[in-house]
Every structure is written in C-alpha cells, then in structure tokens.
Design an enzyme around this catalytic site. Structure first.
Site, PDB file in Angstrom:
ATOM      1  N   GLY A 138       0.768  -1.235   0.000  1.00 14.77           N
ATOM      2  CA  GLY A 138       0.000   0.000   0.000  1.00 14.77           C
ATOM      3  C   GLY A 138       0.797   1.282   0.000  1.00 14.77           C
TER       4      GLY A 138
ATOM      5  CD  GLU B 148       1.361   0.558   6.397  1.00 15.29           C
ATOM      6  OE1 GLU B 148       1.440   0.610   5.147  1.00 15.29           O
ATOM      7  OE2 GLU B 148       1.335  -0.505   7.030  1.00 15.29           O
ATOM      8  CG  ASP B 149      -1.415   2.087   2.998  1.00 13.88           C
ATOM      9  OD1 ASP B 149      -1.148   1.608   4.120  1.00 13.88           O
ATOM     10  OD2 ASP B 149      -2.052   1.454   2.133  1.00 13.88           O
TER      11      ASP B 149
ATOM     12  CG  ASP C 155      -6.560  -0.829   9.157  1.00 10.96           C
ATOM     13  OD1 ASP C 155      -7.317   0.136   9.004  1.00 10.96           O
ATOM     14  OD2 ASP C 155      -6.271  -1.611   8.256  1.00 10.96           O
TER      15      ASP C 155
ATOM     16  CE  LYS D 130      -7.718   2.951   8.129  1.00 13.18           C
ATOM     17  NZ  LYS D 130      -8.207   1.894   7.259  1.00 13.18           N
TER      18      LYS D 130
ATOM     19  CB  VAL E  49     -10.821   4.227   1.802  1.00 14.26           C
ATOM     20  CG1 VAL E  49      -9.919   5.303   1.249  1.00 14.26           C
ATOM     21  CG2 VAL E  49     -11.965   4.833   2.585  1.00 14.26           C
TER      22      VAL E  49
ATOM     23  CG  ASP F 273      -5.457  -3.701  -1.964  1.00 11.77           C
ATOM     24  OD1 ASP F 273      -5.896  -4.854  -2.134  1.00 11.77           O
ATOM     25  OD2 ASP F 273      -4.937  -3.333  -0.887  1.00 11.77           O
TER      26      ASP F 273
ATOM     27  NE  ARG G 130      -2.032  -2.931  -4.239  1.00 13.00           N
ATOM     28  CZ  ARG G 130      -2.022  -3.054  -2.908  1.00 13.00           C
ATOM     29  NH1 ARG G 130      -1.833  -1.994  -2.159  1.00 13.00           N
ATOM     30  NH2 ARG G 130      -2.197  -4.231  -2.342  1.00 13.00           N
TER      31      ARG G 130
END
Length: 185
Positions: A42, A96-97, A100, A128, A155, A161, A167
């Site tokens: 990601g 990192e994208d 979580d 997030k 998202v 993805d 992507r």
C-alpha cells in the site's frame, strides 16, 4: 474503474500539497541522510511521491508483513519480505499508507531498533486512530480522517487496494456500496 468510486475523500492536489509539507517537516528532523522503509504494498505510491520532495540523501528499502490468526483468537505477524539495508546507527522512517490497529508499526519499530537503528520514526498517509489497538505513535501524519460511516475498509486509491485493484488511482475515494456490500455478512 473511476465509475466505481462513490466519492473522493482526498484529491490528488490535496495529497501532493500535504506530501510537500510533510517532506519539509521530516527534513528538518534529520541531519544529512536517513533510511526510508516503505511497507508493501500500500505505501509504494506514497513513498515514491514523498521521496521526490526530499532534498537530502535517503536510502530506500521495503518490508512486507503478513498477519495470521493464532490459536488465542489474536493475530501473529510474519515478516514476508525483510529489508536488505543495514540500519545500524541510522535515522529510519517507516512509511505506511494507513494505520488500522497499529500492531504492524509497533512490531516494525521494535524490530528496527533491535537491529541498531539510532531512531525510528513513523510516517503515515492517513491516520484512522479510532481503530488503533496498539500505540502507533505516528511522528508524521498526512491526514487525520474520520470513519466515513464505517466505510473505511472500502477506501481505495493512491496505493490502497480493494482485492488488489484500484491502487493506481491518483486520489483516495470510497468504493460504491454495491461493489462491497455483498461481502458484508
């Protein structure tokens, strides 16, 4: 593919402007060089674009971590692709994208410090935080986002993805519900 997007959450222009600002913040925090470690897959687009705004010397490597259920109902992490760069004495940035739970970032930070990194900093595109289970302690955050009414699992774009697709979108958007709602049980 673009017809599959319900709404754009972060535009291409918003992302690029924030990356420029993040690059300036990051550059002011390291001397002459640093090591960037992107978390596959990601973060690949995020890493490539962010690096273009850094004027100091940076080495680049990638790591990939997988998760699997353990017998206790929790998750175990597996290092699928390790770095080949020596991080001894280096300032290291994990890129990192999204975050979580924060578990992967905590694991990687501890791993890199155990390998002799002088400092490990965490840089994420999207925070997030309402879902964070572990303390991620992100040093640099591109965007702090809300839950989007429970749709954050859907998202996509800018490296993120859904079933390994989308992507390559230059923005971040939410998939139309009819594409993911059948998966909800």
């Amino acid at each position: 593919m673009r017809n599959d997007i319900d709404k754009i959450v972060l535009s291409e222009d918003q992302i690029q402007q924030r990356l420029k600002d993040m690059a300036q913040e990051m550059e002011s925090d390291f001397e002459d060089s640093a090591v960037f470690i992107g978390v596959l897959r990601g973060a690949s687009v995020f890493v490539a674009d962010l690096m273009r705004y850094i004027s100091k010397s940076v080495a680049l490597d990638y790591v990939q971590v997988g998760r699997r259920r353990n017998g206790d109902g929790g998750w175990d992490l597996d290092l699928i692709k390790d770095i080949s760069t020596d991080v001894g004495g280096e300032t290291v940035y994990i890129l990192e994208d999204t975050v979580d739970t924060g578990t992967t970032l905590k694991y990687l930070k501890e791993l890199l410090l155990s390998r002799g990194a002088a400092d490990v900093r965490i840089c994420i595109l999207m925070d997030k935080s309402q879902r964070v289970e572990e303390e991620s302690a992100a040093d640099y955050v591109g965007f702090r986002v809300t839950d989007l009414e429970g749709q954050w699992n859907y998202v996509v774009g800018y490296g993120i993805d859904f079933n390994e697709r989308y992507r390559n979108l230059p923005y971040v958007g939410v998939l139309k519900k009819e594409l993911w709602a059948p998966l909800e049980i």
